[in-house]
Scaffold this motif. Structure first.
Motif, mmCIF file in Angstrom:
data_model
loop_
_atom_site.group_PDB
_atom_site.id
_atom_site.type_symbol
_atom_site.label_atom_id
_atom_site.label_comp_id
_atom_site.label_asym_id
_atom_site.label_seq_id
_atom_site.Cartn_x
_atom_site.Cartn_y
_atom_site.Cartn_z
ATOM 1 N N SER A 1 0.841 -1.199 0.000
ATOM 2 C CA SER A 1 0.000 0.000 0.000
ATOM 3 C C SER A 1 0.875 1.247 0.000
ATOM 4 O O SER A 1 0.547 2.253 -0.629
ATOM 5 N N LEU A 2 1.975 1.179 0.727
ATOM 6 C CA LEU A 2 2.856 2.341 0.839
ATOM 7 C C LEU A 2 3.334 2.774 -0.547
ATOM 8 O O LEU A 2 3.500 3.956 -0.818
ATOM 9 N N ARG A 3 3.533 1.767 -1.436
ATOM 10 C CA ARG A 3 3.984 2.120 -2.790
ATOM 11 C C ARG A 3 2.915 2.903 -3.538
ATOM 12 O O ARG A 3 3.193 3.576 -4.503
ATOM 13 N N HIS A 4 1.667 2.763 -3.099
ATOM 14 C CA HIS A 4 0.576 3.513 -3.717
ATOM 15 C C HIS A 4 0.290 4.793 -2.921
ATOM 16 O O HIS A 4 -0.790 5.363 -3.033
ATOM 17 N N ASP A 5 1.233 5.185 -2.029
ATOM 18 C CA ASP A 5 1.054 6.357 -1.165
ATOM 19 C C ASP A 5 -0.127 6.194 -0.222
ATOM 20 O O ASP A 5 -0.810 7.154 0.113
ATOM 21 N N ARG A 6 -0.392 4.945 0.172
ATOM 22 C CA ARG A 6 -1.482 4.746 1.125
ATOM 23 C C ARG A 6 -0.913 4.058 2.362
ATOM 24 O O ARG A 6 0.020 3.284 2.279
ATOM 25 N N VAL A 7 -1.520 4.338 3.505
ATOM 26 C CA VAL A 7 -1.026 3.750 4.736
ATOM 27 C C VAL A 7 -2.064 2.752 5.222
ATOM 28 O O VAL A 7 -3.211 3.110 5.490
ATOM 29 N N ARG A 8 -1.649 1.491 5.280
ATOM 30 C CA ARG A 8 -2.582 0.480 5.776
ATOM 31 C C ARG A 8 -1.879 -0.258 6.898
ATOM 32 O O ARG A 8 -0.821 -0.857 6.684
ATOM 33 N N LEU A 9 -2.430 -0.201 8.101
ATOM 34 C CA LEU A 9 -1.771 -0.843 9.233
ATOM 35 C C LEU A 9 -2.041 -2.336 9.188
ATOM 36 O O LEU A 9 -3.140 -2.773 8.858
ATOM 37 N N VAL A 10 -1.014 -3.129 9.507
ATOM 38 C CA VAL A 10 -1.193 -4.580 9.526
ATOM 39 C C VAL A 10 -0.643 -5.114 10.843
ATOM 40 O O VAL A 10 -0.020 -4.393 11.618
ATOM 41 N N GLU A 11 -0.876 -6.411 11.070
ATOM 42 C CA GLU A 11 -0.384 -7.029 12.301
ATOM 43 C C GLU A 11 1.105 -7.304 12.177
ATOM 44 O O GLU A 11 1.631 -7.463 11.077
ATOM 45 N N ARG A 12 1.749 -7.453 13.297
ATOM 46 C CA ARG A 12 3.152 -7.835 13.301
ATOM 47 C C ARG A 12 3.292 -9.201 12.622
ATOM 48 O O ARG A 12 2.479 -10.085 12.832
ATOM 49 N N GLY A 13 4.327 -9.352 11.790
ATOM 50 C CA GLY A 13 4.541 -10.653 11.157
ATOM 51 C C GLY A 13 3.758 -10.831 9.876
ATOM 52 O O GLY A 13 3.881 -11.850 9.210
ATOM 53 N N ALA A 14 2.924 -9.824 9.498
ATOM 54 C CA ALA A 14 2.195 -9.944 8.222
ATOM 55 C C ALA A 14 3.216 -9.916 7.093
ATOM 56 O O ALA A 14 4.245 -9.250 7.197
ATOM 57 N N PRO A 15 2.933 -10.660 6.005
ATOM 58 C CA PRO A 15 3.900 -10.634 4.896
ATOM 59 C C PRO A 15 3.950 -9.219 4.333
ATOM 60 O O PRO A 15 2.958 -8.491 4.378
ATOM 61 N N GLN A 16 5.122 -8.837 3.813
ATOM 62 C CA GLN A 16 5.299 -7.520 3.200
ATOM 63 C C GLN A 16 4.952 -6.386 4.163
ATOM 64 O O GLN A 16 4.351 -5.391 3.778
ATOM 65 N N SER A 17 5.293 -6.576 5.460
ATOM 66 C CA SER A 17 5.000 -5.484 6.389
ATOM 67 C C SER A 17 6.292 -4.763 6.740
ATOM 68 O O SER A 17 7.367 -5.331 6.650
ATOM 69 N N LEU A 18 6.149 -3.517 7.135
ATOM 70 C CA LEU A 18 7.313 -2.697 7.444
ATOM 71 C C LEU A 18 7.088 -2.093 8.826
ATOM 72 O O LEU A 18 6.026 -1.554 9.099
ATOM 73 N N LEU A 19 8.099 -2.201 9.673
ATOM 74 C CA LEU A 19 7.988 -1.651 11.030
ATOM 75 C C LEU A 19 8.470 -0.201 11.009
ATOM 76 O O LEU A 19 9.587 0.084 10.573
ATOM 77 N N LEU A 20 7.619 0.717 11.452
ATOM 78 C CA LEU A 20 8.012 2.124 11.504
ATOM 79 C C LEU A 20 7.877 2.618 12.939
ATOM 80 O O LEU A 20 6.990 2.180 13.670
ATOM 81 N N SER A 21 8.756 3.543 13.303
ATOM 82 C CA SER A 21 8.681 4.075 14.650
ATOM 83 C C SER A 21 8.433 5.579 14.564
ATOM 84 O O SER A 21 8.879 6.237 13.632
ATOM 85 N N GLU A 22 7.732 6.077 15.558
ATOM 86 C CA GLU A 22 7.473 7.514 15.622
ATOM 87 C C GLU A 22 8.812 8.240 15.821
ATOM 88 O O GLU A 22 9.675 7.751 16.542
ATOM 89 N N SER A 23 8.956 9.425 15.194
ATOM 90 C CA SER A 23 10.232 10.145 15.304
ATOM 91 C C SER A 23 10.240 11.122 16.463
ATOM 92 O O SER A 23 10.442 12.316 16.265
ATOM 93 N N GLY A 24 9.983 10.681 17.673
ATOM 94 C CA GLY A 24 9.966 11.630 18.797
ATOM 95 C C GLY A 24 8.667 12.424 18.811
ATOM 96 O O GLY A 24 7.786 12.234 17.986
ATOM 97 N N LYS A 25 8.551 13.340 19.794
ATOM 98 C CA LYS A 25 7.320 14.138 19.926
ATOM 99 C C LYS A 25 7.510 15.483 19.229
ATOM 100 O O LYS A 25 8.612 16.032 19.233
#
Length: 1566
Positions: free
Chosen positions: A1333-1357
């Protein structure tokens, strides 16, 4: 099959047929030329052509005789062909083509033509040192032992070369399949066809000049390149050589092709890429029509069945019965009984003769000896191994037999000894294989029998015990040499009962995946099989047979050890080792012993022909059967024919050649019975390869090049029944014209895979079903693992093995056929015949074909590459299938089976794990990956406003977030009075003169310098006075500060402010790499129009040194002032800026895209920024923070130089380069000073993680404890590197680091600090998003361990006073929070603009003062960060009491790659690539003319360089649906990295195109 053709000829009048036969004889004797023959024959047939409809018109043109192969001896009559039953359609026969002179000429012509117009494929670039070929072992004779044992393709050579005729006429034709439709629908080349859909009619190069390539929306940066010294220079910020941000982002790029972004295209690399593009832009196969939708919009093309593909038309086959098994009165009730009979009544008769290494008979075992020694062994096994009460072996136990291939006598005794003792022998190959261990384990084996010599050869531990082999159970070894056996007492007799269904022995077999299984053979099956073989081969007592096969399994065991004893035969066993030194030895044995039967493989025929010149006077006239046990192979026809044509003059009878088909499960499936002298030889099937690939039998008519000629393997065995079932799915009976798996039902077959009940059922208990699915009969059949059909006259034809089946896009190909095609390409100079492995690997939803061959040490690059491109064409034109990867490995490096074949499954394993070490490789993903998703077209039409309304209707909120409101926060009154940092410093110097603000540490951790408020103020005054006096500077002049990280830099900064000058901090040049680092300094000095340079004496000398003069023009430096010895002179007055909007300092930095940009920071922005940080981190004068960062730009500079003065806290400064000599420095400082807040860079964190990862105990011992740390902040301008921060937290958890401490900041050029974790507020959150989805500029949240998933972290406050909104970068409209968009920021501390040579207002307005295109009533002015990200509302509560909005940064917009209409972030592809092989140290990707280029740093040995090419291509295809265009393997340290630890991909791209990388290997994927 045969009827039409045969009928055609047989319908001719008798005299015409006789004349034809005579003609053929003349031709075969060489009395008439081919041309003359064809002329006369055409004349004879002319009147009858209309009547012979069955005969293809091509019949008039073809030779029906079999001329000897060019390499064979001169024409010896080949009567095998003169039969009128011989298939008339020989035009396409592989075998026929070998011996026609015309074809040989055609091949020469084709190849000559090919030489004229070489393939336009770019040859890979290889560093010369890389692959030193190991000389081939001298001992191997024509080392042709192959896995596929493909020797007979002597003729196939000429043939296939002829097959290449068409394809080579146009060397590129294989890449140029025509295509209909637009460029975007060509899914294979769609990585390239993302132009503006200009159609592929014009070349891509034509499309480029007028296509705006959006992959990099940066101005053309003509950047200089790095020094490619082997060690990475200490974080160098590489300079662009002239262009500074100041050109509009989307400025005209029409000059792209001629300059390739500033690099002239004439360079070697670019021409190769151009060549690659030229081969790729030719359209591929017609596009396939339909697609299935895989979750979301991911579309993978599924090949639709071709409407023209052949379909089976016959009726359902009926099982075929063999003749009944005759009952012979003197057949024994069990095999052991036969041994007893001959051993006691015919003791002197020879049973087995063994040869020494030279091929001379060395020992003959008589039946008497065999009986007595087997008895002794049986008695010993049962009575002498354990105690009487606890015997080691009981009847029914399994025992391993480990005997060398050269010792058949000991083996035979051991085998029969086990049978007599009623234990089950499991013959295995030489000790050591891990897979064999699996077999031993599954059979529950605890005892191994072997010879004394063999035991001595086994590896031992230090105390003399035999090594425990990997994966093997613990074994007790028993030596069976006679001297160790006890004689059995007179009254002891073995128990010989009539044969029943109890197991007799276990034969091992290796599956396609490489696992080894044991096929259990019962005593009754063993006996019945011997009876069936005796009947089929018509064995009679006392005959002599020569066995060249492995006597431990398959036909070698069945004929040479078992049926041998049943019929009192005499076997002469010729071991593999003898064949290697003397390939003719078996022919000599037949001659010397007047043997009646010989058991061989095609390889042995081939070797005998090769060595034939050594021996003129051998006679094979005694042979009544030459049993060719791999007669089922596609190339066996030509081997048999060539052997016959050569040895017919030595008395070999044509009817003696008896191919047979065998399998471990079904044992002998079929064997050709010895023919009657003079009777016609059986026909051949000449099949269409295309038909075969669809599993259908069609006599080949259309294209004579793609035909497969197969010979029959005779009839079904006596007492057996055969049927053909579909190879996959339920065992449905095939139609008569369909290829399927051969299944056999008889008493003589295996009963199960020992210990594997599940697999057994599917193989040994198959009940065939009809097309309706109802069972046919109730007799269980055994699957043989062979593919074939039953032809006319119930003859059995085998066309391949299940194990060699490659199913590509729904079509079936046979690995052996592909091997044969590869070998037919003139390979003599390049590869070893028969050392070729073909297998398939599964990549991106389909099987892909891989061909691996051994290259001769003397083959040149050119030859190899030439051969490889021809093989690709040959396979493409003959099999209509693309090869995914073709690899050549050095001689003798492919894994071998014990008898010299190639171990296919192990080769595949090496290939997939990257340990094959090829010396040449050619990948063709562009041509054979045809199921890629369709490229995405941007959807026009929907305006931003409608999107927004749509979002609101759907209940999605607009993606925005903000920090705390500055207005509500009360601040220290004193600080409020002072608008300027200079005023704050003067106030502190008065109020708290001795309060230490800065401490600088050296590598040992000792304080080398401190600065209190007063000291800093005084020193700044002195510097200011020097600037006014020596430098004659005026307020507003720019001053470059060139200092190592330390306190001098800080004092110089405040000195400039005191004098009213504008400081510009610059990283000093690196003395060791001046040429790389000095130009950046020079450029900043020029761009900032600096009036003066402040620096130290050492650096001043360096700037004026001779070395510096080599890099830049040292005469044009502005005034250089060193601040080491300052006069004690007071400043008359300290400058005070008239307004806070005045410029305070310039911040210059090289972005990751290689752009040098300077931003202007006003006094108001500085105060605002320091205030926001003070509030966020709760900084005040009693606090200490530790900083381990580079202090030259961005937030690093602010923390190092500004914050302490503003907030009054103490900063402990740790220069990052000191960590190189003392890794513990940073952590021990934090621990020693009990620091609560520390700031570092990713490079520092990585250094500690890698360097101290295994030293946590040492850290504990030194008393380092991090439990005091509340926040450890990584200062960065990129997506948070979650894996690094996680491993850092995990590693140092043991020394007290809290898992919540580590966080990151986010800043950009327009605003250096947007987010910073700080002390209050919720912990940083992480999410998993869907990459697709990210390649289509869309954000779709998935569960941990989902195939083709990417872990992102917040960049501070988000900092106080800062607002962010997520915006569509094209339309500038705000987005909903499920969208990825550009992060725009509004804050009091945003920079006030770019500092450029020519103030470009449009860019300033666009980047610093821009408005949303709608939806913002307040008309806020925003600055564009140039980063893509998204906002997500979390469940956490922010300090304000509302729900917390988290900002996630995904990556820089400038860096994204637009491929196939989708947006890719380089880091995602790089992460995938780095995971594929342990030797990849670092990786970077970029695009050039829409080709994806992957650069990997190799930290292993150079032999591994080529292993990376397929792995990199596979992973990018699998995980990102992209085809890699070029893979570049370089040394560690070549990928340039800036001071913030970010990769400089654009610099890398320019260096690559300018050919400055000195790569180890460059592979251009086809």
């Amino acid at each position: 099959m045969a009827e039409p053709a045969a009928a055609g000829v047989s319908s001719l009048p008798r005299e015409v047929r006789e004349q034809l036969a005579e003609l053929e004889l003349e031709l075969s004797e060489g009395d008439i030329t081919q041309k003359g023959y064809e002329k006369k024959r055409a004349k004879l047939l002319a009147p009858y052509v209309p009547q012979t409809q069955g005969v293809d018109p091509a019949l008039q043109k073809e030779s029906r005789t079999q001329m000897p192969a060019p390499s064979a001896t001169p024409a010896s009559a080949s009567s095998s062909s003169s039969s009128k039953f011989h298939r008339a359609r020989s035009g396409g026969a592989r075998d026929e083509r070998y011996r026609s002179d015309i074809h040989t000429e055609a091949v020469q012509a084709a190849l000559a033509k090919h030489k004229e117009q070489k393939m336009a494929l770019p040859m890979p670039t290889k560093r010369r040192s890389t692959f030193v070929q190991s000389p081939a072992d001298a001992c191997t004779p024509p080392d042709t032992s192959s896995a596929s044992e493909d020797e007979g393709s002597l003729r196939r050579q000429a043939a296939l070369s002829a097959a290449l005729h068409q394809s080579l006429q146009n060397a590129e034709s294989w890449i140029n399949r025509s295509i209909q439709g637009s460029s975007t629908s060509s899914s294979a080349s769609s990585t390239l066809s993302h132009g503006e859909g200009k159609g592929t009619s014009g070349s891509l190069a034509d499309v480029f000049p007028n296509t705006r390539i959006e992959n990099f929306s940066v101005p053309p940066d003509v950047t200089a390149t790095t020094s490619s010294s082997s060690a990475r220079p200490a974080a160098v910020d590489l300079p662009p050589s002239g262009i500074v941000k100041g050109m509009h982002k989307g400025s005209n790029r029409s000059s792209l092709m001629d300059t390739a972004d500033g690099v002239p295209v004439s360079s070697r690399v670019s021409t190769k890429i151009q060549q690659l593009l030229n081969t790729l832009k030719r359209p591929k196969r017609p596009p396939l029509k339909e697609f299935f939708v895989d979750d979301f919009e991911e579309i993978v093309e599924v090949p639709q069945p071709d409407p023209n593909q052949p379909k089976p038309e016959g009726r359902q086959m009926t099982p075929v019965k063999g003749e009944p098994l005759g009952v012979v009165c003197n057949w024994p009730p069990a095999l052991e009984a036969a041994l007893q009979r001959w051993g006691t009544t015919q003791a002197k008769c020879p049973c087995l003769t063994a040869l020494d290494v030279t091929g001379k008979p060395v020992y003959t075992l008589t039946y008497g000896k065999l009986w007595s020694r087997s008895l002794k062994l049986a008695y010993t096994l049962l009575n002498k191994l354990g105690t009487k009460n606890e015997p080691v072996l009981k009847p029914g136990d399994r025992v391993a037999l480990v005997y060398p291939n050269s010792d058949p006598v000991m083996f035979m005794v051991a085998f029969y000894g086990c049978l007599l003792a009623e234990v089950i022998p499991v013959p295995i190959e030489d000790a050591g294989g891990q897979q064999i261990g699996f077999l031993l384990g599954s059979c529950g084996i605890a005892l191994a029998l072997t010879t004394e010599v063999c035991l001595k050869g086994l590896p031992k531990t230090q105390n003399g015990e035999i090594v425990q082999f990997k994966g093997w159970p613990r074994l007790k070894w028993v030596v069976t040499d006679s001297k160790y056996l006890s004689k059995s007492p007179k009254d002891w007799q073995p128990n010989i009962s009539a044969a029943g269904t109890e197991p007799a022995y276990i034969e091992y077999k290796t599956s396609k995946e490489g696992s080894v299984m044991g096929v259990t053979v019962s005593r009754i099956a063993m006996l019945s099989h011997c009876q069936a073989l005796s009947q089929a081969c018509n064995y009679s007592e006392g005959e002599t047979i020569v066995n060249v096969l492995d006597f431990k399994k398959d036909a070698g065991l069945w004929h040479g050890i078992l049926t041998n004893v049943m019929n009192k035969l005499h076997t002469i066993s010729v071991p593999y080792s003898v064949m290697k030194t003397c390939p003719l030895s078996w022919v000599q044995r037949v001659h010397a012993h007047k043997a009646k039967v010989a058991l061989v493989k095609c390889r042995d025929l081939h070797w005998a022909m090769m060595a034939h010149r050594d021996q003129r006077d051998v006679s094979l006239s005694s042979l009544r059967m030459l049993i060719v046990t791999d007669g089922a192979n596609p190339w066996s026809v030509s081997s048999c024919d060539a052997f016959l044509s050569l040895f017919q003059s030595h008395g070999l009878k044509p009817e003696a050649i008896c191919p047979c088909a065998t399998s471990p499960e079904a044992m002998t499936i079929a064997i050709r019975r010895p023919g009657v002298p003079g009777a016609p030889l059986p026909g051949r099937a000449i099949l269409s390869m295309n038909g075969l690939s669809f599993g259908v039998i069609r006599v080949n008519t259309e294209d004579k090049n793609s035909a497969l000629t197969v010979q029959d393997v005779g009839h079904v065995m006596p007492g057996g029944m055969m049927c053909i079932v579909k190879p996959d799915g339920p065992p449905q009976l095939c139609k008569t014209d369909e290829i399927g798996e051969i299944c056999v039902s008889s008493r003589a077959g295996g009963m199960m895979y020992y210990g594997l009940a599940g697999v057994t059922k599917n193989t040994f208990e198959v009940i065939p079903v009809s097309s309706a699915g109802s069972p046919v009969g109730d007799v269980p059949f055994v699957r043989s693992g062979l593919l074939g059909f039953v032809g006319p006259g119930s003859l059995v034809f085998v066309v391949g093995k299940m194990d060699g089946l490659l199913t590509v896009s729904g079509r079936r190909h046979n690995a052996d056929d592909i091997v044969a095609t590869g070998l037919a390409v003139e390979s003599i100079k390049t590869v070893y015949r028969g050392r070729i492995a073909v297998f398939s690997v599964s990549v991106f939803y389909d099987e892909r074909i891989v061909v691996v061959a051994e290259q001769r040490p003397d083959a040149s690059e050119e030859d190899s590459f030439q051969w490889m491109s021809r093989v690709l064409q040959a396979i493409d034109s003959i099999h209509q299938v693309g090869v995914y990867c073709l690899a050549l490995v050095p001689a003798n490096t492919l894994p071998k089976t014990p008898l010299g074949g190639i171990h296919i499954s192990q080769t595949k394993h090496h290939f997939l794990e990257g340990s094959l070490h090829p010396c040449n490789i050619l990948m063709c993903p562009h041509t054979c990956v045809t199921n890629l998703p369709k490229p995405r077209q941007k959807q026009p039409g929907v305006g931003p406003a409608s999107v927004m309304v749509g979002n609101l209707v759907a209940g999605k909120r607009i993606a925005q977030a903000s920090g705390r409101d500055l207005g509500q926060i009360e601040d220290n009154d004193l600080v409020k009075k002072h608008q300027f940092l200079t005023e704050v410093l003067q106030w502190r110097a008065q109020a708290t003169p001795d309060h230490p603000l800065f401490l600088l540490l050296n590598a040992k951790g000792t304080t080398v310098c401190t600065a209190t408020c007063l000291q800093l103020h005084k020193k700044a005054e002195r510097i200011a006075s020097v600037l006014c006096d020596k430098g004659h500077l005026n307020a507003g002049d720019n001053v470059v500060l060139l200092y190592p990280p330390g306190i001098e830099l800080i004092t110089a900064f405040y000195g400039c402010l005191y004098a009213g000058c504008i400081p510009v901090t610059v990283r000093p040049p690196h003395a060791q790499s001046l040429t790389a680092t000095l130009p950046t300094v020079r450029m900043i000095v020029e761009v900032s129009k600096a009036a003066c340079i402040l620096t130290t004496q050492t650096l001043m000398r360096l700037l004026k040194s001779r070395e510096a003069a080599a890099a830049v023009d040292v005469k044009t430096w502005p005034t250089i002032i060193d601040t080491d010895d300052l006069p004690r002179k007071r400043l008359s007055q300290i400058y005070k800026p008239p307004t806070p909007e005045m410029l305070a300092y310039l911040d210059f930095s090289v972005s990751t895209t290689g752009m040098l940009t300077g931003v202007k920071m006003s006094h108001a922005a500085v105060s605002g920024l320091c205030r926001a940080i003070k509030l966020q981190c709760e900084l005040y004068s009693s606090r200490q923070i530790a900083i381990c960062l580079d202090p030259y730009c961005g937030l690093g500079f602010v923390l190092w130089c500004l914050c302490s003065v503003y907030s009054g806290h103490q900063s402990i400064l740790i220069p990052p380069m000191e960590l190189e000599s003392n890794l513990f420095l940073w952590l021990s400082t934090v621990s020693q000073y009990k620091i609560r807040d520390t700031f570092c860079s990713y490079s520092v964190m990585e250094l500690c993680t890698k360097g101290l990862g295994n030293q946590v105990e040492v850290l504990k011992a030194r008393g380092i404890n991090l439990s005091c740390v509340r926040t450890c902040v990584v200062v960065a301008e990129e997506r948070p590197r979650v894996s690094l921060t996680h491993s850092f937290s995990k590693l140092f958890k043991d020394i007290g680091l809290s898992s919540r401490a580590v966080s990151t900041t986010f800043g950009s050029r327009v605003n250096v600090a947007i987010c910073l974790q700080g002390t209050s507020g919720p912990d940083p959150t992480t999410v998993y998003v869907d990459l697709k989805s990210l390649r289509h500029d869309r954000v779709r949240l998935v569960e941990r361990g989902a195939p083709q998933s990417l872990l992102l972290s917040e960049s501070g406050k988000i900092l106080p006073g800062v607002k962010v909104v997520i915006v569509n970068p094209e339309t500038k409209g705000p987005l909903g929070d499920s969208h990825l968009g550009e992060i725009w920021v509004n804050s009091p501390h945003t920079a006030s603009g770019y500092y450029t040579i020519y103030d470009n207002e449009t860019l300033q307005a666009d980047h610093f003062n821009t408005r949303l295109s709608f939806g913002d009533a307040a008309q806020t002015l925003w600055a564009r960060t140039g980063y893509l990200g998204f906002v997500r509302r979390t469940e956490l509560t922010a300090a304000s009491g509302e729900r917390h909005d988290a900002l996630y940064v995904v990556g820089a917009l400038d860096e994204t790659l637009e491929l196939r209409g989708l947006r890719y972030h380089p880091i995602d592809i790089e992460t995938s690539v780095s995971r594929t092989h342990r030797s990849i140290a670092e990786c970077a990707v970029f695009t050039w003319t829409n080709l994806l280029v992957v650069v990997v740093e190799l930290c292993g040995c150079e032999q591994e360089a080529l292993d990376l090419v397929p792995l990199v291509t596979n992973v990018v295809l699998e995980e990102h649906y992209l085809i890699v265009g070029v893979v570049v393997v370089v040394d560690p340290g070549v990928i340039p990295i800036n001071s913030r630890g970010e990769k400089q991909r654009m610099h890398l791209r320019d260096s690559f195109l300018a050919d400055q990388l000195d790569p180890i290997y460059v592979a251009y994927n086809m």
